[in-house]
Design a protein around this motif. Sequence first.
Motif, PDB file in Angstrom:
ATOM      1  N   VAL A  54     -10.381 -25.628   2.382  1.00  0.00           N
ATOM      2  CA  VAL A  54      -9.858 -25.479   3.683  1.00  0.00           C
ATOM      3  C   VAL A  54     -10.673 -25.312   4.774  1.00  0.00           C
ATOM      4  O   VAL A  54     -11.838 -25.158   4.574  1.00  0.00           O
ATOM      5  CB  VAL A  54      -9.111 -24.202   3.793  1.00  0.00           C
ATOM      6  N   SER A  55     -10.498 -25.608   5.912  1.00  0.00           N
ATOM      7  CA  SER A  55     -11.297 -25.508   7.308  1.00  0.00           C
ATOM      8  C   SER A  55     -10.793 -24.175   8.030  1.00  0.00           C
ATOM      9  O   SER A  55      -9.462 -23.995   7.901  1.00  0.00           O
ATOM     10  CB  SER A  55     -10.907 -26.699   8.161  1.00  0.00           C
ATOM     11  N   VAL A  56     -11.564 -23.456   8.356  1.00  0.00           N
ATOM     12  CA  VAL A  56     -11.317 -22.263   9.075  1.00  0.00           C
ATOM     13  C   VAL A  56     -11.697 -22.047  10.575  1.00  0.00           C
ATOM     14  O   VAL A  56     -12.662 -22.902  10.860  1.00  0.00           O
ATOM     15  CB  VAL A  56     -11.735 -20.608   8.142  1.00  0.00           C
ATOM     16  N   ALA A  57     -11.139 -21.310  11.561  1.00  0.00           N
ATOM     17  CA  ALA A  57     -11.549 -21.157  12.693  1.00  0.00           C
ATOM     18  C   ALA A  57     -13.018 -20.634  12.655  1.00  0.00           C
ATOM     19  O   ALA A  57     -13.424 -19.875  11.652  1.00  0.00           O
ATOM     20  CB  ALA A  57     -10.868 -20.336  13.645  1.00  0.00           C
ATOM     21  N   PRO A  58     -13.894 -21.019  13.720  1.00  0.00           N
ATOM     22  CA  PRO A  58     -15.484 -20.606  13.609  1.00  0.00           C
ATOM     23  C   PRO A  58     -15.648 -18.804  13.395  1.00  0.00           C
ATOM     24  O   PRO A  58     -16.573 -18.733  12.962  1.00  0.00           O
ATOM     25  CB  PRO A  58     -15.977 -20.627  15.042  1.00  0.00           C
ATOM     26  N   ASP A  59     -14.493 -18.263  13.826  1.00  0.00           N
ATOM     27  CA  ASP A  59     -14.823 -16.975  13.472  1.00  0.00           C
ATOM     28  C   ASP A  59     -14.459 -16.259  12.321  1.00  0.00           C
ATOM     29  O   ASP A  59     -14.256 -14.964  11.932  1.00  0.00           O
ATOM     30  CB  ASP A  59     -14.156 -15.856  14.606  1.00  0.00           C
ATOM     31  N   LEU A  60     -13.880 -17.182  11.231  1.00  0.00           N
ATOM     32  CA  LEU A  60     -13.321 -16.883   9.847  1.00  0.00           C
ATOM     33  C   LEU A  60     -14.113 -17.396   8.957  1.00  0.00           C
ATOM     34  O   LEU A  60     -14.850 -18.356   9.073  1.00  0.00           O
ATOM     35  CB  LEU A  60     -11.722 -17.117  10.008  1.00  0.00           C
ATOM     36  N   ALA A  61     -13.917 -16.748   7.501  1.00  0.00           N
ATOM     37  CA  ALA A  61     -14.423 -17.096   6.667  1.00  0.00           C
ATOM     38  C   ALA A  61     -13.426 -17.144   5.652  1.00  0.00           C
ATOM     39  O   ALA A  61     -12.540 -16.264   5.451  1.00  0.00           O
ATOM     40  CB  ALA A  61     -15.694 -16.496   6.216  1.00  0.00           C
ATOM     41  N   ALA A  62     -13.250 -18.103   4.259  1.00  0.00           N
ATOM     42  CA  ALA A  62     -12.234 -18.349   3.484  1.00  0.00           C
ATOM     43  C   ALA A  62     -12.789 -18.350   2.108  1.00  0.00           C
ATOM     44  O   ALA A  62     -14.045 -18.995   1.830  1.00  0.00           O
ATOM     45  CB  ALA A  62     -11.386 -19.519   3.647  1.00  0.00           C
ATOM     46  N   ARG A  63     -12.179 -17.420   1.137  1.00  0.00           N
ATOM     47  CA  ARG A  63     -12.613 -17.701  -0.502  1.00  0.00           C
ATOM     48  C   ARG A  63     -11.220 -17.728  -1.212  1.00  0.00           C
ATOM     49  O   ARG A  63     -10.194 -17.074  -0.633  1.00  0.00           O
ATOM     50  CB  ARG A  63     -13.668 -16.632  -0.568  1.00  0.00           C
ATOM     51  N   VAL A  64     -11.645 -18.512  -2.312  1.00  0.00           N
ATOM     52  CA  VAL A  64     -10.429 -18.364  -3.211  1.00  0.00           C
ATOM     53  C   VAL A  64     -10.026 -16.991  -3.901  1.00  0.00           C
ATOM     54  O   VAL A  64     -11.291 -16.539  -4.483  1.00  0.00           O
ATOM     55  CB  VAL A  64     -10.566 -19.482  -4.405  1.00  0.00           C
ATOM     56  N   LEU A  65      -8.855 -16.520  -3.776  1.00  0.00           N
ATOM     57  CA  LEU A  65      -8.826 -15.268  -4.530  1.00  0.00           C
ATOM     58  C   LEU A  65      -8.178 -15.302  -5.870  1.00  0.00           C
ATOM     59  O   LEU A  65      -8.726 -14.702  -6.692  1.00  0.00           O
ATOM     60  CB  LEU A  65      -7.758 -14.327  -3.536  1.00  0.00           C
ATOM     61  N   VAL A  66      -6.958 -15.970  -5.826  1.00  0.00           N
ATOM     62  CA  VAL A  66      -6.664 -16.451  -7.040  1.00  0.00           C
ATOM     63  C   VAL A  66      -6.560 -18.150  -7.373  1.00  0.00           C
ATOM     64  O   VAL A  66      -6.003 -18.848  -6.524  1.00  0.00           O
ATOM     65  CB  VAL A  66      -5.280 -15.848  -7.364  1.00  0.00           C
ATOM     66  N   ASP A 103      -9.433  -7.718  -6.219  1.00  0.00           N
ATOM     67  CA  ASP A 103     -10.584  -8.075  -7.124  1.00  0.00           C
ATOM     68  C   ASP A 103     -10.065  -9.337  -7.979  1.00  0.00           C
ATOM     69  O   ASP A 103     -10.861  -9.830  -8.768  1.00  0.00           O
ATOM     70  CB  ASP A 103     -10.878  -7.098  -8.246  1.00  0.00           C
ATOM     71  N   GLY A 104      -8.982 -10.059  -7.548  1.00  0.00           N
ATOM     72  CA  GLY A 104      -8.644 -11.323  -8.252  1.00  0.00           C
ATOM     73  C   GLY A 104      -7.814 -11.344  -9.324  1.00  0.00           C
ATOM     74  O   GLY A 104      -7.408 -12.084  -9.854  1.00  0.00           O
ATOM     75  N   THR A 105      -7.478  -9.973  -9.835  1.00  0.00           N
ATOM     76  CA  THR A 105      -6.538 -10.081 -11.161  1.00  0.00           C
ATOM     77  C   THR A 105      -5.017 -10.102 -10.551  1.00  0.00           C
ATOM     78  O   THR A 105      -4.645  -9.657  -9.558  1.00  0.00           O
ATOM     79  CB  THR A 105      -6.844  -8.608 -11.545  1.00  0.00           C
TER      80      THR A 105
END
Length: 383
Positions: A54-66, A103-105
């Motif tokens: 994904v692309s996010v706005a400059p002020d955001l960060a993204a990670r895959v949770l599940v 925690d992704g569970t």
Amino acid sequence: MEILKSLRGVVLFAASCAVVTPGLAENRGEEDWVELPLSVSRETLAKVMTVPTVSVAPDLAARVLVPTGRDLFDPFDLHVVDQQRLWAADDARSGAVYEIALDGTVKRLAAIKQHAPYALDVAPKSFGKHAGQIYAVSFAKPEKAGGWELPNAITRIDPATGQDSVVCYLPKNDAGVAGSGGFFARFGPEGSPFAGRLWITAASNHTLYTITPDDECKAFKTLDLDREGSPRGIGFARDGQRMLLGVAAVPPANRNKTIPGGGRVLLMAADGRIDPAPLVGGLHEPGALAWAPAAFGAYGGQLFISDAGEWNNDTEATEAIARDGKVYRVDAAGRLHEAVSGLANPVGLGFLGGGLAISDINGDFHVGTQKFADGFVYFVTPR
Ligand SMILES: [Ca+2]
Ligand SMILES: [Ca+2]
């Protein structure tokens, strides 16, 4: 068209050595919901199970949770339980409610046998003996059978036991059309003019329904398709005086299509009157509507809206799903901005633990049976 699709499938199978889908066959328990073997190439399976970047706005960060391949087939709607946990309604096959932790569970809270839930909310105190119970908009039959023909089942699910029961099947509206085909359910905020009712949108007859604590289900208002649109997501203004009603634009020539950019968020008073001007336009398929907490970085206090774009739900399970899903934010001046793009079919939003969880059903696969746990959840945080 169907023949072309089938032919394409044959070509795919022939192009590389076909294998029985790993991990999804009969060696798993009966409760794991896959009726296979379905032979697909490893290449095709890998493509279907890829989590989009994904692309996010400059002020955001993204990670895959599940990630995909874990448990989630169609994680449609999310409910924030506390700062560490979400509940997700998943209508894959016979349906489930999952608990997802930061925690992704992922843990299955309810294994549904008949009425697969997709939108959910939790009853507040004003619902008396039902307070704390999950209410869900659910399919009348598993495998989404009759999704647009049979009325939505509204179910009540006990999160402690996972047992569900039907509160009602949505009755016909004043025009005699059944309420089916989704979409959302939200309890009116306590103390607001919307309190004491569960509010439900139905797409088939573009009608809003209400349910009261005594299980009375009734049509509240039918939207004008041309003037107002087809109802989707439900939220509420911060002061509780207006419902935020996501609508999709459906052209007269084909009511099964929705127009990109024609989706809006309308403002509705508790007496059903809709403000002349929408809160925002420029959407396609507005899903969840969620307010960011004040501490959410540069975008604290802003409204976030999921937008699936095209659903692609008439595609085969081996076909590519467009990455046209987005999450928007609305700034203080009422302007719409992309916050996250490159998703497939995002619907659920939940602010918790300093970030924003986004559920994506990925392929919706109304053609044939749901075969892949291709749903996933992203977690987006301020930088
Ligand atoms: Ca999409
Ligand atoms: Ca899916």
